[in-house]
Scaffold this motif. Sequence first.
Motif, PDB file in Angstrom:
ATOM      1  N   UNK A  89     -50.712  54.502  66.013  1.00  0.00           N
ATOM      2  CA  UNK A  89     -49.996  55.543  65.267  1.00  0.00           C
ATOM      3  C   UNK A  89     -49.551  54.951  63.931  1.00  0.00           C
ATOM      4  N   UNK A  90     -48.980  55.787  63.093  1.00  0.00           N
ATOM      5  CA  UNK A  90     -48.487  55.278  61.818  1.00  0.00           C
ATOM      6  C   UNK A  90     -48.157  56.427  60.895  1.00  0.00           C
ATOM      7  N   UNK A  91     -47.268  56.179  59.956  1.00  0.00           N
ATOM      8  CA  UNK A  91     -46.980  57.200  58.941  1.00  0.00           C
ATOM      9  C   UNK A  91     -47.191  56.592  57.568  1.00  0.00           C
ATOM     10  N   UNK A  92     -47.649  57.444  56.668  1.00  0.00           N
ATOM     11  CA  UNK A  92     -47.887  56.943  55.318  1.00  0.00           C
ATOM     12  C   UNK A  92     -46.590  56.799  54.546  1.00  0.00           C
ATOM     13  N   UNK A  93     -45.678  57.771  54.733  1.00  0.00           N
ATOM     14  CA  UNK A  93     -44.385  57.744  54.046  1.00  0.00           C
ATOM     15  C   UNK A  93     -43.306  57.616  55.107  1.00  0.00           C
ATOM     16  N   UNK A  94     -42.658  56.453  55.209  1.00  0.00           N
ATOM     17  CA  UNK A  94     -41.621  56.315  56.230  1.00  0.00           C
ATOM     18  C   UNK A  94     -40.509  57.351  56.023  1.00  0.00           C
ATOM     19  N   UNK A  95     -39.971  57.844  57.126  1.00  0.00           N
ATOM     20  CA  UNK A  95     -38.828  58.765  57.036  1.00  0.00           C
ATOM     21  C   UNK A  95     -37.804  58.341  58.080  1.00  0.00           C
ATOM     22  N   UNK A  96     -36.691  59.072  58.146  1.00  0.00           N
ATOM     23  CA  UNK A  96     -35.600  58.647  59.036  1.00  0.00           C
ATOM     24  C   UNK A  96     -36.085  58.594  60.485  1.00  0.00           C
ATOM     25  N   UNK A  97     -36.907  59.569  60.882  1.00  0.00           N
ATOM     26  CA  UNK A  97     -37.363  59.597  62.276  1.00  0.00           C
ATOM     27  C   UNK A  97     -38.309  58.445  62.591  1.00  0.00           C
TER      28      UNK A  97
END
Length: 370
Positions: A35-43
Motif C-alpha cells: 500500500x502507499x499514498x502519494x501525499x501523506x495526510x493525517x490518516x
Amino acid sequence: MVRPGDVVILHDPQTAGLAPALGAAGARVMWRSHIGVEEPNAESQAGWGFLERYLAGVDAYIFSREGYRPPGWDAARSAVIAPSIDPFTAKNEMLAPETTRALLQHVGIIAGRRRDDVHRFGGQDGSPRHVSRRAEVLRWGPAPAWEDPLVVQVSRWDPLKDDPVGVMRGFAAHLARGGTPADLVLAGPETHAVTDDPEAATTLAATIEEWRRLPGSVRSRIQLVSLPVTDVEENAAVINALQRHATVIVQKSLHEGFGLTVTEAMWKGRPVLASGVGGIRDQIVDGEHGLLLDDPTDPAEFAEKLGRLLAEPGLARRLGERARERVVERFLAPRHLREYAELLDRLAAAPGAPAGAAAAGVAPDGASGR
Ligand code: UDP
C-alpha cells in the motif's frame, strides 16, 4: 520452524505484529508493503504510526514505488521493488478462445448455450480443473453476445475504484456522445466473502441503487457481476477469461497502490484505459502501453478516450502489444527475484546487523527505535 539466520518476508499491515517475535527468534525480517499514498495526510500518518510500533526494528522495508516510504522511515533500510504477476497461475495462464467463451457462458456473463465439457483450466498443482459455480449477474435484458464489444473493470467493490458509480457515469457519457456501442461489465468478488473488506457490501448496494436509476438504454448495457470466491482458482479462471475477452479494460481508480488488475490486463495484450494515479503510472506510459486519464473524476475525458479505443482497432491492438511487452520486461518473476536477491545480498553484507535486530527497536509504548 523459524531459525536464527532465516530471512522472513512479511507482507502488508496484517502481518506487522509478527515482526518482533520473528526478530526475537533470530530471523532477519523484511516487511513488504503493498500500500502507499502519494501525499501523506493525517490518516495515513496515524496508520503508519500504528504500524511503526511493530516494524521499527525490521531489517528492511520494501515499497512498491518511490514515494511510498512513510516520512521519517529509514531510507537506508528501504528498497523499492515493484510487484509482479505469475503467468502460470489460473489468473494469467493462456486460455484458448473456445475455453474463454465456454467459461464466460457457463458463469452467465456471455449469452450462449452452456457446455459443461469445455470450461477447463489448469490447477496450481497441474491437475485439470473446471469451473462449476455460476456468477451472480445483475442485468436488465439479454446478456451480451460473444461478438459484442465488451468494456471490463475488475475490482473489489471499493470507492477508491471510483465507487464504481463513476465508471458507470463515464460509460454513460460514452454512449451519450454516440460512441461505438458496447457493453460494460463491472466484476468483483461476492461481498460477504471478503472479510477484510467490510465496506464492500455498502459500496455494491450503492452501485446497484445508482444502476437502477440509469435510463434503460444505458442500464441495459451495464452488468454488475459478483464472482464466487469459495474456490480461489475458479474465481481466478473466470477473471482470466473476462480479461482476455475484454475489448477494452478500464481501471478508473481514484487511488491505486500498484494496480495488479492493470498488469493482468496488459499481460493479456488488452488495451487499457486507466487513471494516471499511483503505481499505474509506473506501468503505463500514456499513449505507449495504454491510455491514462489525467483526471479520473472527469466522465467526459473517460468517454472520449474509451471512444477512441473502441473506434480505432489499430490503436487498440498496438497499445495491447506494447502493454504485453512492458509486462514481460518489468512485471514478471525474473526481474522481481533479481531485486529480492540484490536486497538479500545487501542485508548479508550489512555490517553488524545482528540476528534479532527486528525486536530490538520496538519499545512497548510504541516509540520508534529507528
Ligand atoms: N480480484 C480477484 N477477484 C475479484 C476481483 C479482483 O481475484 O473478484 C483480484 C484481481 O485480479 C487482482 C487483485 O484482486 O489480482 C486486486 O489487486 P489490485 O492491485 O488491482 O487492487 P487492490 O484490490 O489491491 O486494491
